[in-house]
Design a protein around this motif. Structure first.
Motif, PDB file in Angstrom:
ATOM      1  N   PHE A 125      56.490  69.373  41.707  1.00  8.08           N
ATOM      2  CA  PHE A 125      55.465  68.478  41.130  1.00  8.08           C
ATOM      3  C   PHE A 125      55.955  67.950  39.823  1.00  8.08           C
ATOM      4  O   PHE A 125      56.136  68.771  38.908  1.00  8.08           O
ATOM      5  CB  PHE A 125      54.182  68.978  41.054  1.00  8.08           C
ATOM      6  CG  PHE A 125      53.431  69.249  42.256  1.00  8.08           C
ATOM      7  CD1 PHE A 125      52.556  68.191  43.026  1.00  8.08           C
ATOM      8  CD2 PHE A 125      53.829  70.183  42.963  1.00  8.08           C
ATOM      9  CE1 PHE A 125      51.802  68.208  44.161  1.00  8.08           C
ATOM     10  CE2 PHE A 125      53.011  70.210  44.353  1.00  8.08           C
ATOM     11  CZ  PHE A 125      52.261  69.154  44.839  1.00  8.08           C
ATOM     12  N   VAL A 126      56.062  66.594  39.717  1.00  7.59           N
ATOM     13  CA  VAL A 126      56.419  65.844  38.178  1.00  7.59           C
ATOM     14  C   VAL A 126      55.420  65.339  37.608  1.00  7.59           C
ATOM     15  O   VAL A 126      54.359  64.759  38.496  1.00  7.59           O
ATOM     16  CB  VAL A 126      57.633  65.085  38.698  1.00  7.59           C
ATOM     17  CG1 VAL A 126      58.063  64.457  37.213  1.00  7.59           C
ATOM     18  CG2 VAL A 126      58.800  65.562  39.443  1.00  7.59           C
ATOM     19  N   VAL A 127      55.095  65.783  36.450  1.00  9.70           N
ATOM     20  CA  VAL A 127      54.302  65.449  35.604  1.00  9.70           C
ATOM     21  C   VAL A 127      54.538  64.470  34.276  1.00  9.70           C
ATOM     22  O   VAL A 127      55.514  65.154  33.734  1.00  9.70           O
ATOM     23  CB  VAL A 127      53.124  66.559  35.002  1.00  9.70           C
ATOM     24  CG1 VAL A 127      51.974  65.961  33.954  1.00  9.70           C
ATOM     25  CG2 VAL A 127      52.681  67.300  36.210  1.00  9.70           C
ATOM     26  N   THR A 128      54.005  63.624  34.216  1.00  9.65           N
ATOM     27  CA  THR A 128      54.441  62.680  33.002  1.00  9.65           C
ATOM     28  C   THR A 128      53.370  62.797  32.017  1.00  9.65           C
ATOM     29  O   THR A 128      52.420  62.337  32.112  1.00  9.65           O
ATOM     30  CB  THR A 128      54.801  61.023  33.339  1.00  9.65           C
ATOM     31  OG1 THR A 128      55.546  60.937  34.600  1.00  9.65           O
ATOM     32  CG2 THR A 128      55.284  60.237  32.338  1.00  9.65           C
ATOM     33  N   LYS A 129      53.946  63.233  30.718  1.00  9.80           N
ATOM     34  CA  LYS A 129      53.124  63.435  29.839  1.00  9.80           C
ATOM     35  C   LYS A 129      52.918  62.155  29.067  1.00  9.80           C
ATOM     36  O   LYS A 129      53.614  60.868  29.244  1.00  9.80           O
ATOM     37  CB  LYS A 129      53.795  64.231  28.549  1.00  9.80           C
ATOM     38  CG  LYS A 129      53.943  65.816  29.415  1.00  9.80           C
ATOM     39  CD  LYS A 129      54.590  66.844  28.167  1.00  9.80           C
ATOM     40  CE  LYS A 129      54.537  68.165  28.724  1.00  9.80           C
ATOM     41  NZ  LYS A 129      55.473  69.287  27.790  1.00  9.80           N
ATOM     42  N   GLU A 130      52.015  62.008  27.869  1.00  2.00           N
ATOM     43  CA  GLU A 130      51.875  60.984  27.123  1.00  2.00           C
ATOM     44  C   GLU A 130      52.972  60.346  26.324  1.00  2.00           C
ATOM     45  O   GLU A 130      53.096  59.004  26.366  1.00  2.00           O
ATOM     46  CB  GLU A 130      50.688  61.375  26.112  1.00  2.00           C
ATOM     47  CG  GLU A 130      49.271  61.482  26.665  1.00  2.00           C
ATOM     48  CD  GLU A 130      48.178  61.895  25.734  1.00  2.00           C
ATOM     49  OE1 GLU A 130      48.441  61.637  24.322  1.00  2.00           O
ATOM     50  OE2 GLU A 130      47.069  62.005  26.031  1.00  2.00           O
ATOM     51  N   ASP A 131      53.884  61.310  25.902  1.00  2.00           N
ATOM     52  CA  ASP A 131      55.075  60.688  25.228  1.00  2.00           C
ATOM     53  C   ASP A 131      56.292  60.158  26.370  1.00  2.00           C
ATOM     54  O   ASP A 131      57.404  60.085  26.016  1.00  2.00           O
ATOM     55  CB  ASP A 131      55.770  61.829  24.264  1.00  2.00           C
ATOM     56  CG  ASP A 131      56.045  63.029  25.038  1.00  2.00           C
ATOM     57  OD1 ASP A 131      55.721  63.208  26.236  1.00  2.00           O
ATOM     58  OD2 ASP A 131      56.394  64.075  24.517  1.00  2.00           O
ATOM     59  N   THR A 135      58.013  66.675  32.910  1.00  2.00           N
ATOM     60  CA  THR A 135      58.062  68.168  33.230  1.00  2.00           C
ATOM     61  C   THR A 135      57.920  68.270  34.856  1.00  2.00           C
ATOM     62  O   THR A 135      56.958  67.589  35.447  1.00  2.00           O
ATOM     63  CB  THR A 135      56.927  68.867  32.403  1.00  2.00           C
ATOM     64  OG1 THR A 135      55.755  68.528  32.937  1.00  2.00           O
ATOM     65  CG2 THR A 135      57.217  68.742  31.143  1.00  2.00           C
ATOM     66  N   THR A 136      58.608  69.371  35.102  1.00  2.00           N
ATOM     67  CA  THR A 136      58.608  69.759  36.553  1.00  2.00           C
ATOM     68  C   THR A 136      57.926  71.107  36.763  1.00  2.00           C
ATOM     69  O   THR A 136      58.486  72.098  36.088  1.00  2.00           O
ATOM     70  CB  THR A 136      59.883  69.347  37.548  1.00  2.00           C
ATOM     71  OG1 THR A 136      60.285  68.183  37.296  1.00  2.00           O
ATOM     72  CG2 THR A 136      59.699  69.886  39.022  1.00  2.00           C
ATOM     73  N   THR A 137      57.036  71.221  37.827  1.00  2.00           N
ATOM     74  CA  THR A 137      56.583  72.596  38.059  1.00  2.00           C
ATOM     75  C   THR A 137      56.909  72.634  39.701  1.00  2.00           C
ATOM     76  O   THR A 137      57.139  71.616  40.434  1.00  2.00           O
ATOM     77  CB  THR A 137      54.995  72.988  37.854  1.00  2.00           C
ATOM     78  OG1 THR A 137      54.397  71.922  38.471  1.00  2.00           O
ATOM     79  CG2 THR A 137      54.743  73.000  36.452  1.00  2.00           C
ATOM     80  N   TRP A 138      56.753  73.992  39.965  1.00  2.00           N
ATOM     81  CA  TRP A 138      57.248  74.084  41.539  1.00  2.00           C
ATOM     82  C   TRP A 138      56.184  74.875  42.315  1.00  2.00           C
ATOM     83  O   TRP A 138      55.821  75.928  41.694  1.00  2.00           O
ATOM     84  CB  TRP A 138      58.575  74.838  41.461  1.00  2.00           C
ATOM     85  CG  TRP A 138      59.822  74.356  40.930  1.00  2.00           C
ATOM     86  CD1 TRP A 138      60.162  73.983  39.594  1.00  2.00           C
ATOM     87  CD2 TRP A 138      60.536  73.347  41.581  1.00  2.00           C
ATOM     88  NE1 TRP A 138      61.156  73.240  39.355  1.00  2.00           N
ATOM     89  CE2 TRP A 138      61.412  72.647  40.698  1.00  2.00           C
ATOM     90  CE3 TRP A 138      60.905  73.032  42.796  1.00  2.00           C
ATOM     91  CZ2 TRP A 138      62.556  71.914  40.907  1.00  2.00           C
ATOM     92  CZ3 TRP A 138      61.752  71.904  43.319  1.00  2.00           C
ATOM     93  CH2 TRP A 138      62.675  71.404  42.366  1.00  2.00           C
ATOM     94  N   GLU A 139      55.683  74.324  43.321  1.00  2.00           N
ATOM     95  CA  GLU A 139      54.681  75.107  44.335  1.00  2.00           C
ATOM     96  C   GLU A 139      55.843  75.807  45.368  1.00  2.00           C
ATOM     97  O   GLU A 139      56.584  75.434  45.949  1.00  2.00           O
ATOM     98  CB  GLU A 139      53.885  74.296  44.855  1.00  2.00           C
ATOM     99  CG  GLU A 139      52.610  73.856  44.061  1.00  2.00           C
ATOM    100  CD  GLU A 139      51.516  73.193  44.986  1.00  2.00           C
ATOM    101  OE1 GLU A 139      51.800  72.787  46.269  1.00  2.00           O
ATOM    102  OE2 GLU A 139      50.516  73.010  44.166  1.00  2.00           O
TER     103      GLU A 139
END
Length: 447
Positions: A125-131, A135-139
């Motif tokens: 799961f890729v999350v794009t921050k405000e900047d 970041t990637t987390t894994w399920e």
């Protein structure tokens, strides 16, 4: 915040990963190690059964009863964890299994292993921050022996499931015509059932040669079929060589590349294994996962699109435990920020160039992950980049000496015992020959 790491597999690579994670408590939470079987050791854990476990999962290990290592313990060991010095250099598989159990116990890894647990899905799961930083987390979805399914989130995943469990059987025209027994070395356990039978063994690498010798000694008539240059060292009576099998005729007879024909009771495939990761979606990860190839992997470790996923021990023809140790330390240095990876496009270009160079040199696609002589520079580069101690020169020197001995004495090379004297010296205890590795990379021997 401490990083959470999932480790898939509790064989040598998985235990090595867990050991190094546990040694860095300021950067990482204790790992979660998922293990399909009820034991540590992976492929070193001998199981007389073949086919599937009681729960329907496929038998993982390809170990056969009388296997002995084809590398001496002096170069097989993890760099910081020697084998019992009283043991012979070439070990039965039971001793390697015991060694891995001791390694697990010494580093208190067992409490972090979930046995009899299958990993069903690993999803990023890729999350794009405000900047705009991503970041990637894994399920990770897993099921235990009772069928209870669980999904958890991790910062990183280490794939340590090995590549000696999914047999590769080449497509041979007319296979359905063969009247006898067909099996892969994955399902071979011991030689006695083949006594008095004619066996065609396909493949003359380590397992093909060892199994052929076992079969001949048990009274089988063995035809060793392979496409390599003819083996010139003495083979036991009962083994003859032939060219590759090209077809099975309508009457069940076997046709070889040189036009000769033969009949046999058994076809034994010693033809290697496929890469198989049913829990991964290659397309989603930007990976091409084929029978003999996983690409692109930067430094044979990490998909450029997902630099928090690591494949440990994917290369072939290596000194395995030392190689795993180097890869794990490099990967953890990436995760803790000690090592910065190049941009994705740059990593992809580097992998593409390296593979293209191999193909240009005539390396077949199925052999692109064979490392062999390249392994020493590879491990040195990982150590230099990540700032850990490189493998001592004596490992390469002794590895190459044993390779030479194996080419000359395929039956007897395991009778020699070795002793490491220092980081640059080893001694052959049978011949009392000492080898000193010179600083220029050459060797001199003192008899």
């Amino acid at each position: 915040m401490l990083q959470r790491v999932a480790v898939i597999g509790a064989g040598a690579a998985g235990l090595c990963t867990a050991r190094h994670i546990l040694s860095r408590p300021n950067s990482f939470a204790p790992p979660v190690v998922f293990e399909l079987t009820s034991n540590v050791g992976g492929t070193w854990c001998y199981d007389e059964r073949i086919g599937t476990y009681d729960n329907g999962w496929p038998i993982h290990s390809s170990m056969y009863r009388d296997l002995r290592t084809n590398l001496p313990k002096e170069v097989m060991m993890f760099p910081d964890f020697p084998f019992d010095p009283q043991l012979n250099s070439f070990l039965p598989h039971q001793e390697v299994q015991r060694y891995l159990e001791k390694y697990c116990q010494s580093h208190n890894i067992r409490p972090h292993i979930r046995f009899s647990t299958v990993v069903e899905k690993v999803k990023p799961f890729v999350v794009t921050k405000e900047d705009k930083e991503k970041t990637t987390t894994w399920e990770v979805t897993s099921s235990d022996s009772s069928g209870f399914q669980k999904t958890e989130t991790f910062d990183s995943v280490f794939v340590c499931s090995g590549h000696y469990s999914d047999p590769h059987i080449p497509d041979i025209p007319g296979m359905g015509n063969f009247k006898g027994k067909v099996l892969h070395s994955h399902s071979y356990r011991f030689a006695e059932p083949f006594s008095g039978q004619s066996v065609v063994v396909l493949g003359a690498k380590a397992s093909g040669l060892d199994i052929s010798i076992e079969l001949a000694k048990a009274g089988a008539q063995v035809t060793l079929s392979h496409g390599r240059p003819r083996l010139t060292f003495p083979l036991p009576s009962g083994i003859q060589q032939s060219s590759p099998v090209v077809a099975i005729e309508d009457d069940g007879s076997i046709r070889f590349q040189d036009g000769s024909m033969a009949r046999a009771d058994v076809l034994m495939f010693c033809t290697g294994y496929n890469f198989s990761y049913p829990f991964l979606d290659g397309d989603q990860l930007g990976l091409e996962i084929q029978d003999h190839m996983v690409s692109p992997l930067y430094r044979f470790l990490v998909p450029p699109a997902f630099p928090s996923l690591f494949f440990i021990g994917i290369c072939k023809i290596i000194c395995p435990f030392p190689n795993f140790d180097c890869q794990v330390q490099f990967a953890l240095a990436v995760l803790d920020g000690s090592v910065s990876l190049p941009p994705q496009a740059e990593m992809e270009d580097e992998v593409r160039r390296a593979l293209h160079e191999k193909v240009e040199c005539g390396v077949q696609r199925r052999h692109l992950l064979i490392m062999d002589q390249d392994q020493w520079e590879y491990c040195r580069t990982l150590a230099q980049t990540a700032g850990f101690s490189p493998l001592p020169p004596v490992v390469r020197s002794l590895y190459e000496e044993v390779w030479r001995q194996r080419q000359v004495h395929p039956e007897n090379y395991r009778r020699i015992n070795y002793r490491l004297i220092s980081d640059t010296e080893w001694e052959s205890q049978e011949k009392q020959r000492m080898c000193v590795v010179q600083t220029n990379g050459g060797e001199r021997s003192a008899d």
